[in-house]
Write an enzyme that holds these catalytic residues in place. Sequence first.
Site, mmCIF file in Angstrom:
data_model
loop_
_atom_site.group_PDB
_atom_site.id
_atom_site.type_symbol
_atom_site.label_atom_id
_atom_site.label_comp_id
_atom_site.label_asym_id
_atom_site.label_seq_id
_atom_site.Cartn_x
_atom_site.Cartn_y
_atom_site.Cartn_z
ATOM 1 N N MET A 18 5.243 5.027 5.694
ATOM 2 C CA MET A 18 4.509 3.765 5.840
ATOM 3 C C MET A 18 3.070 4.049 6.235
ATOM 4 O O MET A 18 2.815 4.661 7.285
ATOM 5 C CB MET A 18 5.184 2.868 6.888
ATOM 6 C CG MET A 18 6.546 2.354 6.475
ATOM 7 S SD MET A 18 7.289 1.277 7.736
ATOM 8 C CE MET A 18 7.877 2.518 8.925
ATOM 9 N N ALA A 19 2.141 3.602 5.399
ATOM 10 C CA ALA A 19 0.716 3.836 5.655
ATOM 11 C C ALA A 19 0.311 3.197 6.972
ATOM 12 O O ALA A 19 0.626 2.031 7.240
ATOM 13 C CB ALA A 19 -0.125 3.273 4.516
ATOM 14 N N GLN A 71 4.420 12.339 1.816
ATOM 15 C CA GLN A 71 4.205 11.619 0.557
ATOM 16 C C GLN A 71 2.756 11.750 0.102
ATOM 17 O O GLN A 71 1.831 11.678 0.905
ATOM 18 C CB GLN A 71 4.562 10.140 0.727
ATOM 19 C CG GLN A 71 4.551 9.367 -0.583
ATOM 20 C CD GLN A 71 4.882 7.908 -0.405
ATOM 21 O OE1 GLN A 71 4.060 7.138 0.071
ATOM 22 N NE2 GLN A 71 6.089 7.515 -0.791
ATOM 23 N N CYS A 101 3.107 2.106 -4.090
ATOM 24 C CA CYS A 101 2.164 1.412 -3.213
ATOM 25 C C CYS A 101 1.499 0.260 -3.958
ATOM 26 O O CYS A 101 0.888 0.468 -5.017
ATOM 27 C CB CYS A 101 1.109 2.377 -2.689
ATOM 28 S SG CYS A 101 -0.103 1.573 -1.604
ATOM 29 N N LYS A 140 9.240 8.102 -4.923
ATOM 30 C CA LYS A 140 9.522 6.768 -4.382
ATOM 31 C C LYS A 140 8.817 5.742 -5.245
ATOM 32 O O LYS A 140 7.618 5.883 -5.552
ATOM 33 C CB LYS A 140 9.062 6.630 -2.932
ATOM 34 C CG LYS A 140 9.455 5.285 -2.298
ATOM 35 C CD LYS A 140 9.199 5.271 -0.802
ATOM 36 C CE LYS A 140 9.792 4.011 -0.169
ATOM 37 N NZ LYS A 140 9.018 2.801 -0.473
#
Length: 327
Positions: A18-19, A71, A101, A140
């Site tokens: 998660m960014a 990632q 994303c 992902k």
Amino acid sequence: MLKIGSLELTNPVVLAPMAGVTDPPFRKIASRYHPGLICGEMVSAMALHYNSKKTKELIGMDQSVKPVSIQIFGSDPGIMAEATRTIEGYGVDIIDINMGCPVPKVVKNGEGAALLNNLPLARQIIESVIAAVRIPVTVKCRLGWDREHIVAARLAEIAEDSGAVMIAVHGRTREQYYHGRADWEQIALVKQRVSIPVVGNGDVDSPQAAKAMLDQTGCDGVMIGQGAMGRPWLLGQVVAYLEQGAIIPDPPWEEQFRIIKEHIKLQVEYVGEERGIKEMRKHLAWYFKGLPGASRVREEVNHITSLETLQAALQEYQATLIVRQEA
């Protein structure tokens, strides 16, 4: 047991990348709840190409936090390959390629979810990354760009054919962002199309939801993202439920505040006091969600700039909650 290439995980619970969330301090906190795999936030291949110090900080491997997947996102196969070699040098366990994303500044460069509209390029990127490193490579993705263009199953086939050893599928389209319900039926269709492990992601916010995801989709693992923001202990609750059927309650407030204080300490050590406190503001909002008087404390915290003042405010808030509990 979930096996990703040659790597055997102790359980099928995966912390999602998660960014702005799964940086090294948060990964350290999450590791105490023993998920099978911890994923770091996405890093830019182009930024690594230009030797960005801040991007390298995001990799920030702590060898006590294992196994870890980092990632990467980008749209140039050559630069992606170069960047993954750099990441491999940090001692990470898995490289994950971001193809989901939805953020405009990522998509406009043909990266992230934009690759769902360019499967030939997606294949080139996967093949280039796999050829560049010796560690396992995973992908992902989201279901597709929108409901009219669902491509997750086809992308999973491409990933498997190219040598990827796992695919994680977020059950929403790019157009949905994080709205609406995740479509677990589409995740089940992906699972039916490939023989590599499939990890389901989306709306796994409780131990019961994790079990339902596994049962309804047949997937090999569950990836927990937003459910763990402010609730890292959810990872341990899910592990216990899947392994033993045990329902573990949330920690008492005293324990939650101990975790919060440890998180603050790690964040300040990681980036310094001023920046660390600013970065903790969002985490504190998530930790306090649903607690009595949370909105007032969030407002107060957002104006605090010193560690000493923040610690005092937390101590006062904790005392207030204990008084409420005993009343």
